[in-house]
Write a protein that holds these residues in place. Sequence first.
Motif, PDB file in Angstrom:
ATOM      1  N   LYS A 119       0.817  -1.214   0.000  1.00 13.93           N
ATOM      2  CA  LYS A 119       0.000   0.000   0.000  1.00 13.93           C
ATOM      3  C   LYS A 119       0.853   1.268   0.000  1.00 13.93           C
ATOM      4  O   LYS A 119       0.470   2.283  -0.568  1.00 13.93           O
ATOM      5  CB  LYS A 119      -0.934   0.020   1.210  1.00 13.93           C
ATOM      6  N   ALA A 120       2.010   1.206   0.650  1.00  9.02           N
ATOM      7  CA  ALA A 120       2.855   2.403   0.766  1.00  9.02           C
ATOM      8  C   ALA A 120       3.918   2.472  -0.323  1.00  9.02           C
ATOM      9  O   ALA A 120       4.887   3.222  -0.194  1.00  9.02           O
ATOM     10  CB  ALA A 120       3.510   2.444   2.143  1.00  9.02           C
ATOM     11  N   SER A 121       3.735   1.733  -1.411  1.00  6.28           N
ATOM     12  CA  SER A 121       4.702   1.759  -2.514  1.00  6.28           C
ATOM     13  C   SER A 121       4.811   3.157  -3.100  1.00  6.28           C
ATOM     14  O   SER A 121       3.860   3.948  -3.068  1.00  6.28           O
ATOM     15  CB  SER A 121       4.275   0.788  -3.623  1.00  6.28           C
ATOM     16  N   GLU A 122       5.985   3.445  -3.665  1.00  5.02           N
ATOM     17  CA  GLU A 122       6.174   4.718  -4.349  1.00  5.02           C
ATOM     18  C   GLU A 122       5.221   4.794  -5.549  1.00  5.02           C
ATOM     19  O   GLU A 122       5.080   3.824  -6.297  1.00  5.02           O
ATOM     20  CB  GLU A 122       7.611   4.849  -4.843  1.00  5.02           C
ATOM     21  N   PRO A 123       4.565   5.927  -5.757  1.00  3.99           N
ATOM     22  CA  PRO A 123       3.698   6.063  -6.931  1.00  3.99           C
ATOM     23  C   PRO A 123       4.526   6.003  -8.214  1.00  3.99           C
ATOM     24  O   PRO A 123       5.707   6.357  -8.220  1.00  3.99           O
ATOM     25  CB  PRO A 123       3.046   7.431  -6.742  1.00  3.99           C
ATOM     26  N   ALA A 124       3.907   5.517  -9.281  1.00  4.09           N
ATOM     27  CA  ALA A 124       4.619   5.362 -10.553  1.00  4.09           C
ATOM     28  C   ALA A 124       3.630   5.438 -11.702  1.00  4.09           C
ATOM     29  O   ALA A 124       2.413   5.316 -11.511  1.00  4.09           O
ATOM     30  CB  ALA A 124       5.365   4.029 -10.582  1.00  4.09           C
ATOM     31  N   TYR A 125       4.169   5.615 -12.915  1.00  4.46           N
ATOM     32  CA  TYR A 125       3.340   5.738 -14.113  1.00  4.46           C
ATOM     33  C   TYR A 125       3.999   4.984 -15.264  1.00  4.46           C
ATOM     34  O   TYR A 125       5.233   4.954 -15.382  1.00  4.46           O
ATOM     35  CB  TYR A 125       3.172   7.219 -14.493  1.00  4.46           C
TER      36      TYR A 125
END
Length: 242
Positions: A119-125
């Motif tokens: 849940k606390a993973s770094e956001p990514a695209y």
Amino acid sequence: MSIEIRDATVMAEGAGARVKRHLPLPAFMNFDPFVMFDHFELGPGTGFPEHPHRGFEAITYLFRGEIEHRDNLGNVSTVGPGGAQRFTAGAGIVHSEMPSVEETTSGIQLWVNLPRRLKASEPAYEEAPAETVPEVAFEGGRERRIAGEGGRVTLMTDALYRHVWLDARGRHAIDLPAGWRAIVYLKDGAARINGQSLSPAQAAFLDGETRIELEAVDDSEVMVAAGRPHGEPIRQRGPYVD
């Protein structure tokens, strides 16, 4: 093992968007690991202005038109028909998705929950232009492999996502690992899923089935999303899935 056929609920979303929604609905919030399934349609001047998310991954896949993604990570990208965009909200992301052409834009937005440990993973695209999405032909049809085995888009959950075209009387089967769940959505045409009939905008929800058998009555387009449930409580509140 079970199969349930459900009708979509047509509703307003974002800024002037119209969606045919299967998840989340008050009586059917999620289908672990999936927490949203919207078939959206955007006219000129409508869309999804800047808003936050947390706790899941999303794939936006386009049927027609063009959509631009912008986020607080600095990403700006555009995809057209057959293309996809994936973002990992993780600990939190702010983004917008707006049409970038003066014509109707339509597609599917699918949200896949993240397990608690991620849940606390770094956001990514991730951007997946149409020409990078693998397409495989078979007797009686073809499929585009958006995510999962042989697919273009990466996910943190064991899952697959495919866009399938079937000619009238065409057949196709997809084998699933034991314990997976699947959503099979009929975009256009008339088809049977494991012997049960589907009409356009209906979806079959399969729990524990190890094989999806598709049979087209007429020329048909089908979206298939399948994945391994996390088996954890889901707290879903608007744009956040905790």
